[in-house]
Design a protein around this motif. Structure first.
Motif, PDB file in Angstrom:
ATOM      1  N   UNK A 178      41.132  49.799  47.584  1.00  0.00           N
ATOM      2  CA  UNK A 178      40.263  50.805  46.994  1.00  0.00           C
ATOM      3  C   UNK A 178      38.795  50.414  47.140  1.00  0.00           C
ATOM      4  N   UNK A 179      37.927  51.415  47.211  1.00  0.00           N
ATOM      5  CA  UNK A 179      36.488  51.193  47.273  1.00  0.00           C
ATOM      6  C   UNK A 179      35.846  51.337  45.893  1.00  0.00           C
ATOM      7  N   UNK A 180      36.664  51.349  44.857  1.00  0.00           N
ATOM      8  CA  UNK A 180      36.154  51.437  43.485  1.00  0.00           C
ATOM      9  C   UNK A 180      35.920  50.020  42.959  1.00  0.00           C
ATOM     10  N   UNK A 181      34.710  49.766  42.472  1.00  0.00           N
ATOM     11  CA  UNK A 181      34.349  48.440  41.951  1.00  0.00           C
ATOM     12  C   UNK A 181      34.506  48.413  40.434  1.00  0.00           C
ATOM     13  N   UNK A 182      34.985  47.293  39.920  1.00  0.00           N
ATOM     14  CA  UNK A 182      35.125  47.099  38.468  1.00  0.00           C
ATOM     15  C   UNK A 182      34.576  45.726  38.103  1.00  0.00           C
ATOM     16  N   UNK A 183      33.642  45.690  37.176  1.00  0.00           N
ATOM     17  CA  UNK A 183      32.997  44.435  36.781  1.00  0.00           C
ATOM     18  C   UNK A 183      32.889  44.356  35.266  1.00  0.00           C
ATOM     19  N   UNK A 184      33.239  43.213  34.706  1.00  0.00           N
ATOM     20  CA  UNK A 184      33.012  42.947  33.284  1.00  0.00           C
ATOM     21  C   UNK A 184      31.715  42.159  33.140  1.00  0.00           C
ATOM     22  N   UNK A 185      30.964  42.460  32.097  1.00  0.00           N
ATOM     23  CA  UNK A 185      29.683  41.801  31.842  1.00  0.00           C
ATOM     24  C   UNK A 185      29.757  41.106  30.494  1.00  0.00           C
ATOM     25  N   UNK A 186      29.355  39.841  30.458  1.00  0.00           N
ATOM     26  CA  UNK A 186      29.426  39.061  29.217  1.00  0.00           C
ATOM     27  C   UNK A 186      28.041  38.517  28.856  1.00  0.00           C
ATOM     28  N   UNK A 187      27.206  39.333  28.214  1.00  0.00           N
ATOM     29  CA  UNK A 187      25.900  38.840  27.777  1.00  0.00           C
ATOM     30  C   UNK A 187      26.043  37.908  26.577  1.00  0.00           C
ATOM     31  N   UNK A 223      31.829  42.037  41.950  1.00  0.00           N
ATOM     32  CA  UNK A 223      32.176  40.784  41.286  1.00  0.00           C
ATOM     33  C   UNK A 223      33.062  41.070  40.080  1.00  0.00           C
ATOM     34  N   UNK A 224      34.045  40.218  39.804  1.00  0.00           N
ATOM     35  CA  UNK A 224      34.904  40.460  38.644  1.00  0.00           C
ATOM     36  C   UNK A 224      34.193  40.246  37.321  1.00  0.00           C
ATOM     37  N   UNK A 225      33.210  39.329  37.309  1.00  0.00           N
ATOM     38  CA  UNK A 225      32.569  38.940  36.056  1.00  0.00           C
ATOM     39  C   UNK A 225      31.104  38.617  36.295  1.00  0.00           C
ATOM     40  N   UNK A 226      30.256  39.114  35.405  1.00  0.00           N
ATOM     41  CA  UNK A 226      28.831  38.789  35.425  1.00  0.00           C
ATOM     42  C   UNK A 226      28.464  38.188  34.079  1.00  0.00           C
ATOM     43  N   UNK A 227      27.856  37.006  34.109  1.00  0.00           N
ATOM     44  CA  UNK A 227      27.360  36.360  32.886  1.00  0.00           C
ATOM     45  C   UNK A 227      25.864  36.123  33.078  1.00  0.00           C
ATOM     46  N   UNK A 228      25.013  36.961  32.505  1.00  0.00           N
ATOM     47  CA  UNK A 228      23.571  36.807  32.688  1.00  0.00           C
ATOM     48  C   UNK A 228      23.040  35.557  31.980  1.00  0.00           C
ATOM     49  N   UNK A 229      22.215  34.804  32.683  1.00  0.00           N
ATOM     50  CA  UNK A 229      21.569  33.641  32.084  1.00  0.00           C
ATOM     51  C   UNK A 229      22.281  32.338  32.384  1.00  0.00           C
ATOM     52  N   UNK A 230      21.507  31.338  32.826  1.00  0.00           N
ATOM     53  CA  UNK A 230      22.074  30.042  33.207  1.00  0.00           C
ATOM     54  C   UNK A 230      22.784  29.366  32.044  1.00  0.00           C
TER      55      UNK A 230
END
Length: 267
Positions: A178-187, A223-230
């Motif tokens: 599929x060309x559908x993207x799914x990403x979880x974000x954990x701020x 990307x499966x997961x994005x965590x903003x900030x080092x």
């Protein structure tokens, strides 16, 4: 995964949701703004129309109410003006020990943070699959990366659920090419009205704008997961690498400030 033409954003009247709306509108994306507070939504929509010359619909809905949630699902299924980006951002959470919190408040947290995104993902995918493209951003929390989160037990559990749901859906879509993207974000901690009274070191804060930019960049790369900030990236690595017994004492508390936060706080 390409640019998006129309995004539906829940919790769009303030905080991170408002920043998502601003950023996407600046890119020429039409918007469907969803939240409970009509006056704030309409003011935001008018501001975005004037500033960026984009379409901005207002859909007032309390996602804990089945009928109002169904209205949002129906909007995602509307093929006459299709939504190709869903941002599940709305969230609520408690700020006291589980046993002391009214059970109705805990239930609301589950409905808004877990059931609503599940149903909205399902509705969005049904529509996006027909068109062969789309994207879903599920805004979770660093609490979802930790083994425990005292004084916000149900909140942390729902955010863990949202991370797992996102990755599972993504793997299923990937298996079907599929060309559908799914990403979880954990701020981590983000300056909003909800965190106005919390005192933490400067390094602990991540700007709303960075959360939004990192989220959209991660989605564009599927990307499966994005965590903003080092700081939070390192914390997540440590939480996964160390035995849970060692992490648990440090994974611990939801900071509370009686003036800034209350039971069933809302994002």
């Amino acid at each position: 995964m390409g640019e998006y033409h129309r995004a539906l954003i829940t919790g769009a009247s303030a905080g991170i949701g408002e920043s998502f709306a601003e950023e996407l509108a600046s890119r020429g994306c039409s918007l469907v703004l969803v939240a409970r507070r009509r006056a704030l939504l309409e003011a935001a929509a008018e501001r975005l129309r004037e500033r960026h010359r984009v379409e901005a619909e207002v859909l007032v809905a309390d996602l804990a109410d089945p009928r109002q949630l169904e209205a949002v699902e129906n909007r995602l299924s509307d093929e006459s003006s299709p939504v190709d980006l869903l941002v599940n951002n709305a969230g609520v959470g408690e700020t006291e020990p589980f046993a002391d919190c009214p059970v109705d408040s805990e239930q609301r947290t589950v409905l808004v943070n877990a059931l609503a995104p599940t149903r909205l993902c399902h509705a969005a995918l049904a529509s996006m699959t027909k068109r062969g493209r789309g994207g879903i951003l599920n805004v979770a929390s660093m609490a979802g990366q930790l083994p425990a989160f005292r004084n916000s037990a149900t909140y942390g559990a729902t955010k863990s659920y949202l991370c797992s749901l996102s990755e599972s859906i993504r793997l299923e879509l990937k298996a079907g090419n599929s060309r559908i993207a799914v990403t979880a974000v954990c701020p981590g901690y983000v300056p909003t009205d909800l965190t106005a009274g919390i005192t933490l070191p400067k390094i602990a804060w991540t700007s709303r704008e960075k959360v939004v930019r990192d989220s959209l960049r991660g989605l564009s790369k599927n990307k499966p997961l994005v965590i903003p900030g080092t700081l939070y990236k390192l914390a997540a690595i440590g939480a996964r690498a160390m035995p849970r017994a060692l992490v648990r004492p440090f994974a611990a508390d939801s900071p509370k400030d009686d003036d800034a936060l209350s039971t069933a706080r809302t994002r």
